[in-house]
Design a protein around this motif. Structure first.
Motif, mmCIF file in Angstrom:
data_model
loop_
_atom_site.group_PDB
_atom_site.id
_atom_site.type_symbol
_atom_site.label_atom_id
_atom_site.label_comp_id
_atom_site.label_asym_id
_atom_site.label_seq_id
_atom_site.Cartn_x
_atom_site.Cartn_y
_atom_site.Cartn_z
ATOM 1 N N PHE A 456 0.820 -1.203 0.000
ATOM 2 C CA PHE A 456 0.000 0.000 0.000
ATOM 3 C C PHE A 456 0.858 1.259 0.000
ATOM 4 O O PHE A 456 0.415 2.325 0.382
ATOM 5 N N LEU A 457 2.117 1.110 -0.424
ATOM 6 C CA LEU A 457 3.059 2.218 -0.595
ATOM 7 C C LEU A 457 3.479 2.887 0.707
ATOM 8 O O LEU A 457 3.860 4.056 0.723
ATOM 9 N N PHE A 458 3.437 2.151 1.821
ATOM 10 C CA PHE A 458 4.020 2.640 3.070
ATOM 11 C C PHE A 458 5.396 1.988 3.199
ATOM 12 O O PHE A 458 5.497 0.792 3.438
ATOM 13 N N GLU A 459 6.427 2.800 3.014
ATOM 14 C CA GLU A 459 7.778 2.262 2.963
ATOM 15 C C GLU A 459 8.650 2.845 4.071
ATOM 16 O O GLU A 459 8.420 3.963 4.540
ATOM 17 N N CYS A 460 9.647 2.048 4.460
ATOM 18 C CA CYS A 460 10.655 2.478 5.440
ATOM 19 C C CYS A 460 9.984 3.059 6.695
ATOM 20 O O CYS A 460 9.088 2.452 7.254
ATOM 21 N N ASP A 461 10.398 4.267 7.102
ATOM 22 C CA ASP A 461 9.892 4.843 8.351
ATOM 23 C C ASP A 461 8.476 5.401 8.228
ATOM 24 O O ASP A 461 7.904 5.865 9.227
ATOM 25 N N GLU A 462 7.888 5.372 7.022
ATOM 26 C CA GLU A 462 6.518 5.863 6.855
ATOM 27 C C GLU A 462 5.519 5.041 7.678
ATOM 28 O O GLU A 462 4.443 5.529 8.014
ATOM 29 N N VAL A 463 5.880 3.792 7.993
ATOM 30 C CA VAL A 463 4.967 2.941 8.766
ATOM 31 C C VAL A 463 4.832 3.437 10.207
ATOM 32 O O VAL A 463 3.926 3.005 10.921
ATOM 33 N N PHE A 464 5.724 4.346 10.640
ATOM 34 C CA PHE A 464 5.672 4.875 12.004
ATOM 35 C C PHE A 464 5.023 6.258 12.067
ATOM 36 O O PHE A 464 4.962 6.868 13.137
ATOM 37 N N THR A 465 4.544 6.778 10.932
ATOM 38 C CA THR A 465 3.946 8.112 10.898
ATOM 39 C C THR A 465 2.559 8.096 11.549
ATOM 40 O O THR A 465 1.717 7.274 11.179
ATOM 41 N N PRO A 466 2.277 8.968 12.509
ATOM 42 C CA PRO A 466 0.935 9.009 13.114
ATOM 43 C C PRO A 466 -0.134 9.315 12.067
ATOM 44 O O PRO A 466 0.105 10.087 11.133
ATOM 45 N N VAL A 467 -1.298 8.708 12.220
ATOM 46 C CA VAL A 467 -2.394 8.889 11.270
ATOM 47 C C VAL A 467 -2.732 10.365 11.089
ATOM 48 O O VAL A 467 -3.029 10.814 9.979
ATOM 49 N N LYS A 468 -2.680 11.143 12.162
ATOM 50 C CA LYS A 468 -3.045 12.560 12.081
ATOM 51 C C LYS A 468 -2.108 13.337 11.158
ATOM 52 O O LYS A 468 -2.467 14.444 10.704
ATOM 53 N N GLN A 469 -0.931 12.782 10.854
ATOM 54 C CA GLN A 469 0.011 13.447 9.961
ATOM 55 C C GLN A 469 -0.054 12.921 8.530
ATOM 56 O O GLN A 469 0.649 13.414 7.648
ATOM 57 N N LEU A 470 -0.901 11.921 8.285
ATOM 58 C CA LEU A 470 -1.011 11.351 6.945
ATOM 59 C C LEU A 470 -1.902 12.227 6.058
ATOM 60 O O LEU A 470 -2.831 12.873 6.524
ATOM 61 N N SER A 471 -1.616 12.211 4.756
ATOM 62 C CA SER A 471 -2.467 12.915 3.804
ATOM 63 C C SER A 471 -3.761 12.130 3.605
ATOM 64 O O SER A 471 -3.892 10.985 4.044
ATOM 65 N N TYR A 472 -4.729 12.748 2.915
ATOM 66 C CA TYR A 472 -5.989 12.057 2.646
ATOM 67 C C TYR A 472 -5.766 10.791 1.830
ATOM 68 O O TYR A 472 -6.375 9.753 2.090
ATOM 69 N N GLY A 473 -4.891 10.879 0.847
ATOM 70 C CA GLY A 473 -4.610 9.701 0.030
ATOM 71 C C GLY A 473 -3.963 8.589 0.833
ATOM 72 O O GLY A 473 -4.276 7.410 0.657
ATOM 73 N N GLU A 474 -3.062 8.959 1.740
ATOM 74 C CA GLU A 474 -2.411 7.956 2.592
ATOM 75 C C GLU A 474 -3.419 7.316 3.542
ATOM 76 O O GLU A 474 -3.365 6.105 3.791
#
Length: 554
Positions: A456-474
């Motif tokens: 789903f295109l979550f790579e490397c450290d992106e898997v640790f990004t809080p949901v509140k910081q994700l874009s709408y597409g993410e």
């Protein structure tokens, strides 16, 4: 009318645009496309002057005006719908206030020659800006964008996100600038409003540069495509609409595959030849015959000096190989998909997935729909369409059990497991991360979960990004990941592609096509409907009817 000259823009160490150049002429209709994050909005903001390029410049024809529709409408606190509409025409509000103030003085008996002259001049300025005719021009614009029932004194803060976007578009269209810059104007428009906007642009006298992920909209409005390349950070220009662009890109990929394969074959042949030459040279250099054979090695033998020539040939071949690997290198074409989804295996439910029996819902005296009798069967791909505000989301929420219908029932079949993707993504914990979200639903180790999220295109450290910081597409991709890992056999999706770029929409369609379960999706993307839906549920005349795509998705 507008010329972009070698525009370059970076944010920190990340280059977004590099030597971007293009021209927009009067009456041009140009589509600006590229994956999310490729720099489309940055380029529009540079054109408007809201951002400065690191180098390069924008040239605008004298007298030309630019109208910019950003993705979100910002209005002053307390501003009303009427304020926003009038603010689109520079000076109109001030001119009207002056005319009305002078008229009030004259009504009170203050009518000196100076006042009369000033009133005449103020009225002339007001009429030159459109005057009271602006109100009449605004009516069809507001109606086309489904804002005709919103009172002019309504505070902007009371509008939904979709209404704010449409209000910003209405203000811009009313101003009629020389050049329209539209940043995703289609996100909150239903099919009827989309078709109205297409008709408006068809007769619009100015030029338009449009950023949109709606393929049908681009096909119906533009005659040229500017494509932002995420590797070179430059613009590539293609004549025609979006379908013409897709065909041209497919041809380029096919041609590049052929050239790349030919180069790989040539490299393999040259490498083998160089290796062979080196082997011969090595043998001749060290060869030594028994019995004083004059054809063997030795200072004056037949092979004397041949090793040097062979090595020279080998070096020539190797230099050719080096050139093919550097300055003449043909890059291997990348896959066209930007999103990799695999729904995997699932348990099948009953043949009847959802049955609606005399279903209806109303909020007080406001009836959304009633007397709905429809059946969703295993394997169906149904698109739920209709104008905004007619109850599509309400119906989906009733089907998944989040809302009780006012009338009738929404019955779910045996062994049916529904996965619901809401429009606003409120099912996600803002404090969670993609990794913790997936692991809360399935006992996967970190490595397994990270490999799963990679689809789903979550790579490397992106898997640790809080949901509140994700874009709408993410967030949309993360909800899809949740549905997949939960093992659902029926997907109920509310506007799932709104914030996905075109490559991701196309991959999303392919994933749904491979999904062995049942899908009910509320969507306004006509290309998505045409490619995916096998049936339509159409909300109209306070009910919902079954239709075939060929008769309803136009």
């Amino acid at each position: 009318m507008l010329q972009a000259n070698r525009i370059t823009k970076s944010y920190g160490i990340q280059t977004i645009l590099e030597n971007v150049s293009f021209i927009i002429n009067r009456s041009d209709r140009v589509g600006l496309v590229g994956p999310n994050g490729s720099g489309k909005t940055s380029l529009l903001r540079i054109i408007t002057g809201f951002e400065l390029p690191d180098s390069g410049h924008i040239s605008l024809e004298p007298g030309a005006t630019i109208g910019y529709l950003a993705q979100g409408l910002e209005a002053a606190f307390g501003a009303t719908v009427g304020d926003v509409m009038h603010s689109g025409i520079t000076g109109l509000q001030a001119a009207q206030a002056t005319v009305e103030a002078l008229a009030e003085q004259m009504a009170l008996g203050v009518a000196s020659p100076e006042i009369l002259t000033e009133y005449g001049e103020a009225l002339e300025r007001f009429e030159a800006l459109g005057g009271y005719a602006v109100e009449h021009r605004a009516e069809p614009v507001l109606a086309g964008l489904e804002l005709q029932d919103v009172a002019p004194d309504t505070p902007v803060q009371q509008l939904s996100g979709g209404q704010r976007t449409r209000l910003g578009l209405a203000r811009l269209l009313l101003a009629e600038p020389t050049l329209l810059l539209l940043d995703e104007p289609t996100n909150h428009l239903d099919i009827e409003a989309l078709e109205w906007l297409e008709g408006f642009l068809d007769v619009y006298r100015g030029a338009a540069l449009i950023v949109s992920h709606d393929r049908t909209f681009l096909n119906n409005t533009v005659s040229r495509i500017l494509a932002l390349n995420t590797r070179t950070h430059r613009v590539e220009e293609y004549p025609g609409n979006y379908t013409d662009f897709e065909l041209a890109k497919a041809y380029e990929r096919d041609k590049q595959w052929m050239v790349w394969k030919d180069q790989q074959d040539e490299l393999a042949r040259l490498t083998a030849a160089a290796r062979h030459m080196r082997g011969i040279a090595q043998f001749r250099k060290g060869g030594k015959a028994d019995g004083g054979d004059k054809f063997a090695g030795g200072k004056h033998g037949f092979f004397a000096g041949r090793g040097v020539a062979t090595v020279r040939k080998a070096k020539h071949i190797e230099s050719r190989i080096d050139k093919l690997l550097t300055e003449d290198k043909v890059d291997k074409p990348r896959g066209s998909w930007q999103m990799k989804l695999d729904f995997g295996e699932m348990t099948r439910g009953g043949q009847i997935v959802v049955a609606l029996e005399e279903a209806g819902h109303a909020f007080g005296d406001h009836v959304l729909f009633r007397h709905v009798n429809l059946v969703l069967r295993h394997g169906d791909r149904v698109a739920l369409i209709g104008p905004n505000g007619t109850g599509k989301t309400t119906l989906l929420r009733a089907i998944v059990g989040e809302l009780a219908l006012s009338e009738g029932t929404a019955r779910t079949g045996s062994s049916v497991r529904i996965g619901y993707m809401p429009q606003e993504h409120e099912t996600l914990d803002p404090q969670a991360t993609p990794l913790s979200t997936v692991q809360s639903l399935s006992p996967m180790a970190d490595t397994e979960a990270r490999n799963f999220l990679h689809y789903f295109l979550f790579e490397c450290d992106e898997v640790f990004t809080p949901v509140k910081q994700l874009s709408y597409g993410e967030r949309a991709r993360l909800i899809l990941a949740k549905l997949v890992v939960s093992g659902v056999n029926c997907l109920v999706l509310d506007e799932p592609v709104n914030h996905l770029d075109i490559p991701s929409r196309e991959r999303f369609e392919a994933a749904l096509d491979a999904f062995p379960g049942t899908v009910l999706v509320a969507v306004h993307d006509r290309a998505f409907i045409a490619r995916f839906a096998t049936a339509l549920w159409v909300v109209e005349d306070e009910t919902i009817r079954l239709r075939l795509p060929a008769t309803s998705a136009a």
